[in-house]
Design an enzyme around this catalytic site. Sequence first.
Site, PDB file in Angstrom:
ATOM      1  CG  HIS A 135     -36.734 -16.803  22.720  1.00  0.00           C
ATOM      2  ND1 HIS A 135     -35.189 -16.549  24.416  1.00  0.00           N
ATOM      3  CD2 HIS A 135     -37.356 -16.625  22.856  1.00  0.00           C
ATOM      4  CE1 HIS A 135     -36.521 -15.609  24.549  1.00  0.00           C
ATOM      5  NE2 HIS A 135     -37.063 -15.127  23.838  1.00  0.00           N
ATOM      6  CD  GLU A 168     -38.772 -12.439  21.014  1.00  0.00           C
ATOM      7  OE1 GLU A 168     -39.813 -12.237  21.718  1.00  0.00           O
ATOM      8  OE2 GLU A 168     -37.969 -13.175  21.573  1.00  0.00           O
TER       9      GLU A 168
END
Length: 240
Positions: A88, A156
Amino acid sequence: MKKKYLIANWKGYLDARQSRKVAATLCSIRIPRAVTAIVCPSDSALADVTKVLHGSSIQIGSQNIDLTGRRSVRAAKDLGCRYVIVGHSSRRASGETDAMIARKLNLVERSGLTPILCVGESAKQHKAGQTNAVIEKQLSRVLKTFHGKQLIIAYEPVWAISVAGKGIACPPSTAFATAGHIRAFFRKKFPRLRVTLLYGGSVSSTNIAQYVDGKHFVGALVGFASTKPAEVKAMLRALS
Ligand code: PGA
């Protein structure tokens, strides 16, 4: 029909008590058969949320695993996780390298869990037109040593990730162009890998259907909006 994914990344938004409460409310929501719903609570709430969601059709994921120390992949598995988020942008920002991400990916895969690998470019890289090159580099480096047969990828754009629900959403057409590039990359470099491609960054009930069209993206990794049960319900409806 291909299943769609709604992955809730609660990050650090909820403490253990709030997490139990939100999880209990989610238990009363009917999960459409066409959707795989996964909740990734904070580390400190993981055990509690697993208990609350036991017997529901919502699955559990871990927001991270450590290469050493507290949250090993074994511990995540023992707690009932079937998925683990790896790479992430917040981890990358705090110093996680592609080499570390590659190791985590293999640990997760070898333990029989499914990795959710995040990739994405920064605002600066986006403005400089480097999006495709950055993502290719992230994927190539991390997958060099990966021997698994399937993988969930969450694209993302780092600049589109919200801070407590406030963020700049990426236009769907821009995200679709990157999705096309990622899919072409896999066809060429890893033709045998079964990739499930998701989108993440300021996704909510108002825009999820625009991103998750089933062709470019088959699901979403959602942060802030996923901590609100009414939003989760509306997003599930939008996906079914
Ligand atoms: P956001 O977070 O939906 O709040 O933008 C997404 C993520 O960080 O995975």
